[in-house]
Design an enzyme around this catalytic site. Structure first.
Site, PDB file in Angstrom:
ATOM      1  N   GLU A   1      -4.355  28.495  29.703  1.00 34.48           N
ATOM      2  CA  GLU A   1      -5.765  28.096  29.580  1.00 34.48           C
ATOM      3  C   GLU A   1      -6.181  27.332  30.816  1.00 34.48           C
ATOM      4  OE1 GLU A   1      -7.370  26.009  26.201  1.00 34.48           O
ATOM      5  OE2 GLU A   1      -6.029  27.067  24.823  1.00 34.48           O
TER       6      GLU A   1
HETATM    7  C1  BG6 Z   1      -8.445  23.775  24.586  1.00 38.04           C
HETATM    8  C2  BG6 Z   1      -8.313  24.556  23.298  1.00 38.04           C
HETATM    9  O1  BG6 Z   1      -8.265  22.411  24.316  1.00 38.04           O
HETATM   10  O2  BG6 Z   1      -9.654  23.754  25.230  1.00 38.04           O
HETATM   11  C3  BG6 Z   1      -9.343  25.648  23.122  1.00 38.04           C
HETATM   12  O3  BG6 Z   1      -7.027  25.106  23.152  1.00 38.04           O
HETATM   13  C4  BG6 Z   1     -10.691  25.159  23.610  1.00 38.04           C
HETATM   14  O4  BG6 Z   1      -9.359  26.035  21.775  1.00 38.04           O
HETATM   15  C5  BG6 Z   1     -10.583  24.819  25.092  1.00 38.04           C
HETATM   16  O5  BG6 Z   1     -11.742  26.039  23.386  1.00 38.04           O
HETATM   17  C6  BG6 Z   1     -11.887  24.369  25.716  1.00 38.04           C
HETATM   18  O6  BG6 Z   1     -12.447  23.346  24.970  1.00 38.04           O
HETATM   19  P1  BG6 Z   1     -13.955  23.398  24.470  1.00 38.04           P
HETATM   20  O7  BG6 Z   1     -14.100  22.221  23.636  1.00 38.04           O
HETATM   21  O8  BG6 Z   1     -14.773  23.376  25.702  1.00 38.04           O
HETATM   22  O9  BG6 Z   1     -14.088  24.670  23.709  1.00 38.04           O
END
Ligand code: BG6
Length: 485
Positions: free
Chosen positions: A384
């Protein structure tokens, strides 16, 4: 001095990452039960605080289950990937994805979490998704738990605080390993396992107001997740001998706010608090530094005989992280505070921030990758990373998201340098390759995608998909294995 040209390894995976609860919708279709994410309501911006968006208490559950609730629950709707997965995967393939991360929604497979037999319609859905990925040679990276604890387990046990949930999780893991053994090699047990200590309901289906000692409850729940993850790793290796299990951490790296040794010490402590989770997963034991923390906070983790041995025997095969930003540590809490992933931070004067105040630190990812590889000497998969931003659709339908390209380019450059530093990297998955419901705010307008989805915060829109400028940019990044940035 010889000029060194860093490059990505030949077999490096490129793609994107999602979670079931943020894309699928169809929360009550195909026999699915309710999960923790289905209780997160949309709160308009002017009424939002970190507390009311990130944590759920019994009263909110009661309201959402009764007819008096007029709230909207965007994670129940997602972006309708449940019906549109073929179209979406075709778009990923068009960008040249070689990997796609998604989670199995546990409550599609075991609607209440503790059911005796799995739900065939749920299993079939993921078979369909996996077949579609196979059609394009896209490697699936599958998360078992991404904030989707079945609500039945909350009702019956108050979630992960109870040891019984370990067995239910392992049964679920075993079921999907057997079913998808010829289709999935790479697995991740718990998304951002550190979430349970920040938001026990999101991370572990635990209603804190039902616990006498919420602090004790969340660390007890975490211990159960560690054991469950190790036991799932054991099962994985028995059922899929070539299968690999990864752990997942929201890496929140801390720099000292000043050169004051007290700040340096504080940063070290904050980093330990964060790396604690991967320490247990990768080294197979609780780190010594946590003993003091547990004593000082009156936490007494109840372990069964054999737990320590299980952790030691079944560590993870690889490490995965989410990385969005870096943070600052200071002993004096003065200074401007800004928003961040899972927690706020002091503002770093050297960094710019996103529309949501998250501090953009591309060099930080190189620091993190080097640190973590030094510490564990295990391959690292970045599962991510990305920029949540407002997008504007032009009259001709185009979307010029240069800010997103800029963010991703700078991070990928630094990841390439980390590869050059000798860090063993498996791949890079951009978060939300298609616009999805935000985890923290349940907004649609916080967009991460290369693919735009026509839907707004109030749920209006055609759900039509369209390509942003970043779509074409990422395609060339993948084609050139990260050479054309
Ligand atoms: C991570 C999570 O913390 O961040 C995701 O695993 C999340 O599920 C991503 O969507 C981004 O965070 P947000 O709050 O901007 O959607």
């Amino acid at each position: 001095m010889t000029q060194y040209k860093a490059k990505f390894p030949e077999n490096f995976y490129w793609g994107g990452a999602t979670a079931a609860n943020q894309i699928e919708g169809a929360f009550d279709k195909g026999g699915k039960g309710l999960s923790a994410a289905d209780f997160v309501e949309y709160i308009p911006k002017d009424q939002r605080t970190k507390d009311n968006t990130m944590e759920i208490m019994s009263e909110q559950i009661r309201k959402s289950l009764s007819s008096e609730s007029s709230a909207r629950y965007p994670k129940r709707e997602g972006i309708d990937f449940y019906h549109r997965y073929k179209e979406d995967i075709a778009l990923f393939a068009e960008m040249g994805f070689t990997a796609f991360r998604f989670s199995i929604n546990w409550s599609r497979i075991f609607p209440k979490g503790y059911d005796e037999t799995p739900n065939e319609a749920g299993l079939q859905f993921y078979d369909n998704v996996l077949n579609e990925l196979a059609k394009y040679n896209i490697e699936p990276i599958v998360t078992l738990a991404h904030y989707e604890t079945p609500y039945g387990l909350t009702e019956k046990y108050n979630g992960w605080v109870s040891r019984e949930v370990i067995d239910h999780f392992v049964r679920y893991a075993e079921t999907v390993f057997i079913r998808y053994k010829d289709k999935v090699k790479y697995w991740i047990s718990f998304n951002e396992i550190n979430m349970i200590t920040i938001s026990p309901f999101t991370g572990g289906g635990i209603l804190s107001d039902k616990e006498e000692d919420p602090m004790q409850a969340k660390y007890q729940g975490l211990h159960h997740q560690f054991v469950a993850s190790a036991l799932a790793t054991k099962k994985l290796h028995e059922i899929i001998p070539h299968g690999k299990m990864g752990c997942m951490l929201a890496r929140m790296s801390h720099y000292p706010y000043t050169p004051n040794p007290e700040d340096v010490l504080k940063a070290q402590k904050d980093n330990q608090d964060n790396l604690f989770f991967t320490d247990v997963h990768a080294r197979g034991k609780y780190p010594k530094y946590m003993e003091r923390f547990f004593i000082e906070n009156d936490i007494n983790i109840v372990k069964e005989t054999g737990d320590d041995k299980i952790l030691k025997q079944y560590p993870v095969d690889y490490i995965t992280i989410s990385y969005y930003m870096s943070m600052l540590s200071s002993i004096s809490p003065e200074g401007e505070v800004t928003e961040g992933n899972l927690m706020n931070s002091l503002k770093n004067p050297y960094l710019e921030a996103s529309d949501w105040g998250w501090q953009i630190d591309p060099v930080g990812i190189r620091v993190v990758l080097n640190d973590m590889y030094d510490r564990y000497e295990l391959p690292i998969f970045i599962v991510e990373n990305g920029l949540g931003a407002y997008d504007r659709v032009e009259e001709d339908g185009s979307i010029h998201d240069n800010y997103r390209i800029d963010y991703l380019r700078k991070h990928i450059e630094q990841i390439k340098e980390a590869a050059g530093d000798g860090v063993e990297l498996m791949g890079y998955l951009a978060w939300g390759p298609i616009d999805l419901v935000s985890m923290s705010t349940s907004e649609m307008s916080k967009r991460y995608g290369f693919i735009y989805v026509d839907k707004d915060d109030e749920g209006n829109g055609t759900l039509e998909r369209s390509r942003k400028d970043s779509f074409y940019w990422y395609k060339q990044v993948i084609e050139s294995n990260g050479e054309k940035l």
